[in-house]
Design a protein around this motif. Structure first.
Motif, mmCIF file in Angstrom:
data_model
loop_
_atom_site.group_PDB
_atom_site.id
_atom_site.type_symbol
_atom_site.label_atom_id
_atom_site.label_comp_id
_atom_site.label_asym_id
_atom_site.label_seq_id
_atom_site.Cartn_x
_atom_site.Cartn_y
_atom_site.Cartn_z
ATOM 1 N N SER A 71 12.018 -2.714 0.990
ATOM 2 C CA SER A 71 11.163 -1.607 0.527
ATOM 3 C C SER A 71 9.721 -2.054 0.309
ATOM 4 N N TYR A 72 9.485 -3.375 0.323
ATOM 5 C CA TYR A 72 8.130 -3.889 0.106
ATOM 6 C C TYR A 72 7.510 -4.444 1.393
ATOM 7 N N ASN A 73 8.196 -4.268 2.513
ATOM 8 C CA ASN A 73 7.735 -4.879 3.769
ATOM 9 C C ASN A 73 6.471 -4.256 4.327
ATOM 10 N N SER A 74 6.282 -2.968 4.121
ATOM 11 C CA SER A 74 5.232 -2.249 4.837
ATOM 12 C C SER A 74 3.845 -2.534 4.285
ATOM 13 N N ILE A 75 2.869 -2.465 5.193
ATOM 14 C CA ILE A 75 1.463 -2.521 4.812
ATOM 15 C C ILE A 75 0.984 -1.080 4.646
ATOM 16 N N LYS A 76 0.363 -0.786 3.512
ATOM 17 C CA LYS A 76 -0.003 0.583 3.177
ATOM 18 C C LYS A 76 -1.504 0.728 3.006
ATOM 19 N N SER A 77 -1.989 1.957 3.155
ATOM 20 C CA SER A 77 -3.398 2.239 2.906
ATOM 21 C C SER A 77 -3.704 2.061 1.419
ATOM 22 N N ALA A 78 -4.886 1.518 1.136
ATOM 23 C CA ALA A 78 -5.292 1.302 -0.257
ATOM 24 C C ALA A 78 -5.739 2.610 -0.890
ATOM 25 N N GLY A 79 -5.674 2.676 -2.198
ATOM 26 C CA GLY A 79 -6.087 3.862 -2.922
ATOM 27 C C GLY A 79 -7.539 3.795 -3.358
ATOM 28 N N THR A 80 -8.060 4.926 -3.778
ATOM 29 C CA THR A 80 -9.470 5.008 -4.174
ATOM 30 C C THR A 80 -9.687 4.704 -5.651
ATOM 31 N N THR A 81 -8.659 4.882 -6.481
ATOM 32 C CA THR A 81 -8.852 4.754 -7.927
ATOM 33 C C THR A 81 -8.160 3.536 -8.527
ATOM 34 N N VAL A 82 -7.291 2.877 -7.774
ATOM 35 C CA VAL A 82 -6.565 1.711 -8.298
ATOM 36 C C VAL A 82 -7.550 0.576 -8.587
#
Length: 480
Positions: free
Chosen positions: A451-462
């Motif tokens: 469940s942690y394998n994927s590369i995801k788009s970053a957020g704007t507020t994190v």
């Protein structure tokens, strides 16, 4: 004023933040008196010449539909006012673009693309040069900025920071054959444009003819290149016809960065020297290389190539002599080797190094108030005299993750032995922490599990992203 002069006087920011508007986000207390929020956008510039006018300001709904559109024509106008639906989310987009140079669609959506029009060359250029030219601008570098809003009160004042969305290129050739009548440089896989939402367009080939009197392009502007490297082709006509030479630069062309190539043609080959001025405007990174017709030259990426550490051959730059190829994961000269990529002959390899230091509390490139925090961290980092560290690409992030998750105990032991910072998997509440990659636009995790394998788009507020930097070096086995 030339754009290179403006670059030199701009703020020292990795993405060349313009010294322009600094709007404070202020919002009145929520009110039920109306159904719309009056949003004020004010332009303030330390140097008015740093901004191109008019500035087009667009407001888009969360679905990407256009809500409102206005123009600001000078600093004297003092700002603009928009009435936007209350209790809604929207994105404001500011675009500083000369419409004689750029195509700005009517009634755009967030996915609509801004592209360059055909270059208008000076009158003394040949017809063949006009037919050849595409994908660049002779003036007016595109500037854009974004702000995401949640509208709850009757009034708001918005902050938008502008960025250059193009790189500049200046090519100069000397000592071409006397019979030479034309020359050009082409750049493969530049972006065709940029969407209003900030996503890159498709890929195209940019072709820039040189002035036949001076054999220069002058300063022209191109969209960044796609992929991890840039392919140049330099061509000129001699007595035998067209001659071509190819150069692969192992780094993309980046927005907000000027690239300078100075070439000298000698004995049938083209000797080229150049410099890439980093966006932080420290000392230029010098690139010295030569290329010949019908051959391909490989140029290392935008590192300073100073070597360092225990390199026994300083003249080799970033190439180190070893008795055997290090097998990852391991320690090499005090650095953590996350991946080893040997050559086919087994006599040399490229090592992917992971930084000893682990940085936290960072924001992504999409954050409107601190979009360059990760880039600044990378620019300032050094480790045992190696200073060319960078944010990992997606591929490099995957290599780091694989190195760690395949044997966490081994990697933790290596980090401890090297006296480095531990990899952090969760915060104090047990929430998974993600690491920045891909120019701080995407994230990955070191935590084990599918469940942690994927590369995801970053957020704007994190504001809790972490960063593990990388660099690559070449090692060559010493002759027995």
């Amino acid at each position: 004023m030339k754009i290179s002069e403006r670059f030199a006087s701009s703020l020292l920011s990795l993405l060349l933040l313009l010294s322009c508007e600094q709007f404070q986000f202020e919002e009145d207390a929520p009110s039920d008196k109306g159904t719309s929020t009056s949003v004020r956008v004010i332009t303030r510039a330390e140097n008015g010449s740093s901004l191109s006018y008019p500035i087009h300001v667009y407001a888009f709904s969360s679905s990407g539909a256009l809500l409102s559109q206005q123009e600001l024509h000078s600093t004297e106008e003092g700002g603009i006012q928009m009435a936007l639906p209350q209790r809604s989310q929207c994105r404001l987009v500011a675009v500083a673009a000369d419409e004689s140079v750029y195509n700005l669609p009517d009634n755009p959506t967030l996915s609509s693309e801004i592209t360059m029009k055909s270059p208008v060359l000076p009158s003394d250029y040949s017809d063949s040069s006009r037919e050849l030219a595409q994908g660049f601008s002779l003036s007016s570098p595109l500037q854009m900025g974004w702000a995401d809003l949640v509208l709850s009160g009757e009034n708001a004042t918005v902050s938008i920071q502008m960025y250059y969305q193009v790189a500049s290129i200046n090519v100069s050739l000397s000592h071409l054959p006397e019979v030479c009548v034309s020359s050009f440089v082409s750049v493969a896989t530049t972006q065709s444009g940029i969407t209003f939402g900030g996503s890159p367009g498709g890929a195209q080939t940019t072709r820039i003819p040189l002035d036949s009197h001076t054999w220069t392009t002058g300063e022209v502007y191109v969209f960044p290149t796609t992929g991890n490297q840039t392919s140049f082709t330099i061509g000129y006509n001699d007595s035998e016809g067209e001659v071509f030479a190819s150069v692969n630069y192992l780094s993309p062309l980046k927005a907000g960065t000027p690239y300078i190539l100075n070439g000298t043609c000698s004995d049938g080959s083209l000797q080229v020297t150049g410099s890439v001025t980093p966006p932080t405007w420290s000392a230029p990174v010098n690139l010295d290389f030569s290329f010949s017709p019908n051959t391909t030259t490989i140029i290392q990426g935008d590192s300073d190539n100073t070597g360092g550490g225990t390199n026994d051959n300083p003249s080799d730059g970033d190439t180190y002599t070893v008795t055997s190829i290090p097998s990852a994961p391991c320690l090499w000269e005090g650095h953590i080797v996350a991946s080893t990529m040997p050559d086919e002959d087994g006599k040399a390899a490229t090592l992917l190094l992971m930084s000893l230091c682990d940085k936290g509390g960072l924001t992504s490139a999409f954050n409107t108030s601190s979009p360059t925090s990760a880039f600044s961290t990378a620019q300032e980092y050094s480790e045992y005299a190696l200073s060319s560290w960078r944010i990992p690409t997606e591929e490099e992030a995957t290599a780091l993750r694989n190195a760690y998750t395949s044997d966490p105990d081994r990697m933790d032991a290596l980090i401890e032995e090297a006296q480095g910072s531990a990899v952090v998997l969760t915060d104090d509440k047990g929430n998974n922490l993600r690491y920045l990659c891909a120019d701080a636009e995407k994230t990955f995790s070191f935590k084990q599990g599918s469940s942690y394998n994927s590369i995801k788009s970053a957020g704007t507020t994190v504001k809790t992203y972490r960063l593990r930097l990388v660099t690559t070096v070449r090692v060559v086995v010493a002759n027995p």
